[in-house]
Design a protein around this motif. Structure first.
Motif, short mmCIF file in Angstrom:
data_model
loop_
_atom_site.label_atom_id
_atom_site.label_comp_id
_atom_site.label_asym_id
_atom_site.label_seq_id
_atom_site.Cartn_x
_atom_site.Cartn_y
_atom_site.Cartn_z
N GLN C 229 93.89 -7.39 113.16
CA GLN C 229 94.56 -8.55 113.73
C GLN C 229 95.74 -8.15 114.60
O GLN C 229 96.40 -9.02 115.17
CB GLN C 229 95.06 -9.47 112.61
N TYR C 232 96.28 -9.51 118.32
CA TYR C 232 96.06 -10.91 118.67
C TYR C 232 97.36 -11.62 119.03
O TYR C 232 98.33 -11.55 118.28
CB TYR C 232 95.36 -11.65 117.52
N LEU C 236 95.78 -17.22 119.30
CA LEU C 236 94.61 -16.57 118.74
C LEU C 236 94.90 -16.03 117.35
O LEU C 236 94.02 -15.98 116.50
CB LEU C 236 94.15 -15.43 119.65
N VAL C 240 92.84 -16.39 113.97
CA VAL C 240 92.41 -15.26 113.15
C VAL C 240 92.79 -15.48 111.70
O VAL C 240 92.05 -15.13 110.78
CB VAL C 240 93.04 -13.97 113.69
#
Lengths: 165, 102, 330
Positions: C229, C232, C236, C240
Motif C-alpha cells: 500500500q 497509494y 486511492l 485500498v
C-alpha cells in the motif's frame, strides 16, 4: 434473459483468451487469462455445475494464474516477441480446424442432446460425491499420488538449482 | 437452456485460439497459456455434454475435477521448468531452447 | 405496477443488494469498524484514541478521514502501471462485497443462497492475494513488490489449513450450503462445541488471510512501511484500506455462521440482532489479536502453516469423522 447471460459469459471468455495470447505485456496476458478462467467458471455455474465452478476459481485463478504471475515477475519482461513467418498459415489452420469441428459437432449433436431444463439428480452434490468416492475412488487415490509426485518434482527442479548457484 | 451447439461453439473457438497460440508463439509461458485454454475448452465440452444429455450425467463433473487437478499440476511443473531455464539462459524462447541440461 | 422507478426502488432484491446486506451497509459498517479498531487498540494501549469527530467518542472519525483523503491529490508513481495500480484495489473491494452476498444474515435475508456457498466463499477469497501481488508489482517500487510477494508466500501457508478446517463443519452438518449449516445448528446446538479445534484453526488462518496482525506480513509498517500500500495516494489509499475492513466483516460473519449458530438465538430479540451481536464479538476478538500478539516472521509462518496447522486440521477432520460415524467402543 438466460441467453443474454450465456452470450456475455461466452464473449468475455473468448475475448479475454484472445487478449491473453496477444497482449504485449505478459502480466496483462496472465490477468486476461485469469478473466477467461473466471468466465469459464461462470459457464460452469450456468451449466448447474456450481461445485466445479468454485473448484475452477480456486485452482485456476487462485493457484495457476498466481504461479504464472510469479514466474513472469521473476523471469522478467520478455518484450519484443519476433514475428513468426508461419503466423498467417497457422491462423488459417486454427480457423479451419475450428470450423471443421464446429460443423461436425453442430450436425451430429444438436438433436441428440435435448437437455432437460431441470437438472435433477444429474447435477446433485450428493450424486457427485457418491460417484467421486464410490465409483472413482481408486482413480482419486491415483490422482493424489500423481499430484504429490508433481509437487515434489517441481520443488526439486526449483531447489537443486538454488544450491548449485 | 441453451442448446448444446452454443457450448460446443464456444469450446471450439477456444480450441482454435489455443491451437493458434501453440503454433505461433515462441515464449514458453504463452505456450502454457495456450495449453490451459485447450484444457478449458475440453472441460467445457465435457460439462456441457454431461449436463445436456438426458438424463444428465454426473460423471462429467467427476472427469472435469480430475482434469482441473491435472492441469494445475502440469502448470506447476511447466513453470518450474521455465524458471530453471530462465536462470540458465536469458531467453525462454522455445525455438532457441534446444537443451535442458544445465 | 405504475412507475418503473418506484417498482425498482421497492423491489426486495434491489434493496438487498443496494441497501442491506449490500453496498450501503457495507460502506457504513466498514467505516465504523475502522473507528472501532482504532478506539479498541487505543484503549488496550491506555491511550484515548479518536475523540473529537463527534460527541460519542469520535465515532465519526473515519468519515472525517474519508473526507480528508478525498481532497488529496491523486499522484501515480513514475513508471507505475496505471491500469493495475487503480484496478487492483477496486477489484479487491468488489470481491470483498461479493463475499457478504453469500452470508445468511437472517431467515430470507441473503443475496445468493446457493447450494455450494462455502466453497464459493473460499474460492472468491483465494483471488485476493493475486490482486495484492498485482498492486504491489504495478507500483514499480521495491517495498510494494516485496509486500506483494509476501502475500503470495503467506497464501501458500494458510490456504490449505483454511479449507481443511472448514471441512469438519461440512462433514458434521452434511451440507455445503451456508443456510443449511445454520439450519443444522438449530437442532444440534452450536458447532463450536464439537468443532472447537476447527474453530480455532479457522480463526487463526482467516486472520492470516485478512493480513491482520500477527500475520500482517504484506503490509508490515515497521518492516516494509505498509508494503503493497506504500505508494497509494490519498483517495486511492482509502480504496485500498476498504477491502481490509470489508473482509474482516465478511470473515467474522462466516465464523458466526459456521460455528456460532448464525442468526439463531432466543426469540424476543430478532435474528438479525443476534447475528450482529455474535459477529461483533468475533470482530472484537480479532481486533484484540492486533494489540496482543507480535508479528510472526515469514519463515515461522510457513513452517507452522505446513506442519502444525496442517497436522491439526487433519486431526480435526478425524474428530469430525468420529462425530459422524460414532465413536468406536473401546
Amino acid at each position: 434473459m438466460t441467453d443474454l447471460v450465456f452470450l456475455s459469459l461466452a464473449t468475455v471468455t473468448i475475448a479475454s483468451s484472445i487478449l491473453a495470447l496477444e497482449a504485449r505485456d505478459l502480466v496483462y496476458g496472465a490477468a486476461a487469462l485469469g478473466i477467461a478462467f473466471l468466465g469459464m467458471a461462470g459457464l460452469f455455474f450456468y451449466l448447474d455445475a456450481a461445485y466445479i465452478g468454485a473448484f475452477q476459481i480456486a485452482v485456476y485463478i487462485g493457484a495457476v494464474v498466481v504461479l504464472i504471475l510469479f514466474t513472469v515477475m521473476l523471469v522478467g519482461p520478455q518484450l519484443g516477441e519476433p514475428p513468426l513467418e508461419l503466423k498467417r498459415l497457422s491462423l488459417l489452420a486454427a480457423i479451419l480446424v475450428s470450423l471443421l469441428l464446429g460443423t461436425a459437432g453442430a450436425v451430429s449433436s444438436a438433436s441428440a442432446f435435448p437437455g432437460p431444463d431441470n437438472c435433477g439428480s444429474g447435477c446433485d452434490l450428493i450424486g457427485l460425491s457418491n460417484a467421486l468416492i464410490n465409483q472413482y475412488g481408486v482413480q482419486l487415490e491415483f490422482l493424489s499420488l500423481v499430484l504429490a509426485a508433481a509437487v515434489i518434482g517441481a520443488l526439486t527442479l526449483a531447489k537443486t538449482d538454488r544450491k548449485t548457484e | 437452456m441453451e442448446p448444446i451447439t452454443s457450448f460446443f461453439a464456444v469450446s471450439v473457438i477456444l480450441l482454435g485460439i489455443g491451437i493458434y497460440g501453440l503454433t505461433t508463439k515462441r515464449n514458453a509461458i504463452r505456450i502454457l497459456f495456450s495449453i490451459e485454454l485447450i484444457y478449458n475448452a475440453a472441460n467445457l465440452n465435457i460439462i456441457a455434454f454431461a449436463r445436456l444429455s438426458s438424463p444428465p450425467l454426473v460423471t462429467g463433473q467427476v472427469l472435469v475435477l480430475f482434469t482441473i487437478a491435472l492441469a494445475a499440476m502440469e502448470a506447476a511443473v511447466g513453470l518450474a521448468i521455465v524458471m530453471l531455464v530462465s536462470r540458465l539462459n536469458v531467453d525462454i524462447d522455445l525455438r532457441k531452447l534446444t537443451r535442458l541440461r544445465g | 405496477m405504475g412507475n418503473p422507478i418506484i417498482d425498482l426502488l421497492t423491489n426486495t432484491y434491489f434493496l438487498e443488494i443496494v441497501v442491506f446486506p449490500g453496498l450501503t451497509s457495507i460502506a457504513i459498517l466498514g467505516a465504523l469498524l475502522g473507528w472501532l479498531e482504532r478506539k479498541l487498540t487505543a484503549r488496550v494501549q491506555l491511550r484515548i484514541g479518536p475523540q473529537y469527530a463527534s460527541p460519542a467518542g469520535g465515532i465519526l472519525q473515519m468519515f472525517a478521514d474519508i473526507i480528508k483523503l478525498l481532497f488529496k491529490e491523486v499522484t501515480i508513481p513514475e513508471g507505475a502501471d496505471t491500469f493495475f495500480f487503480i484496478m487492483a484495489p477496486v477489484t479487491a473491494l468488489i470481491i470483498g462485497a461479493a463475499l457478504l452476498g453469500l452470508i445468511p444474515f437472517a431467515p430470507g435475508i441473503q443475496i445468493a443462497n446457493i447450494q455450494v456457498g462455502l466453497p464459493v466463499f473460499l474460492a472468491i477469497v483465494t483471488l485476493s492475494p493475486t490482486l495484492v501481488l498485482l498492486a504491489g508489482w504495478s507500483a514499480n517500487s521495491k517495498f510494494p513488490f516485496i509486500g506483494g510477494l509476501r502475500a503470495l508466500f503467506q497464501q501458500t501457508a494458510y490456504e490449505i489449513p483454511l479449507w481443511l478446517s472448514t471441512l469438519g463443519v461440512v462433514m458434521v452438518a452434511g451440507t455445503l450450503s451456508l443456510t443449511g449449516i445454520v439450519q443444522y445448528q438449530q437442532n444440534s446446538g452450536w458447532l463450536i462445541v464439537p468443532q472447537l479445534l476447527g474453530a480455532l484453526l479457522f480463526i487463526i488462518t482467516s486472520t492470516a488471510e485478512m493480513e491482520r496482525l500477527p500475520f500482517d506480513l504484506p503490509e508490515a509498517e515497521s518492516e516494509i512501511m505498509m508494503g503493497w500500500q506504500a505508494e497509494y495516494p490519498g483517495p486511492l489509499f482509502m480504496l485500498v484500506q476498504g477491502p481490509a475492513f470489508v473482509k474482516l466483516y465478511a470473515f467474522s460473519a462466516l465464523f458466526t455462521t459456521l460455528y456460532l449458530g448464525g442468526y439463531l438465538g432466543p426469540s424476543p430479540i430478532p435474528p438479525i440482532l443476534w447475528f450482529f451481536a455474535k459477529t461483533l464479538l468475533v470482530i472484537v476478538l480479532i481486533m484484540l489479536f492486533r494489540s496482543t500478539f507480535p508479528r510472526v516472521r515469514l519463515d515461522q509462518l510457513l513452517r507452522q502453516g505446513w506442519t502444525t496447522l496442517l497436522t491439526l486440521s487433519i486431526i480435526n477432520i478425524i474428530i469430525a469423522y468420529f462425530l459422524v460415524v460414532g465413536f468406536p467402543a473401546i
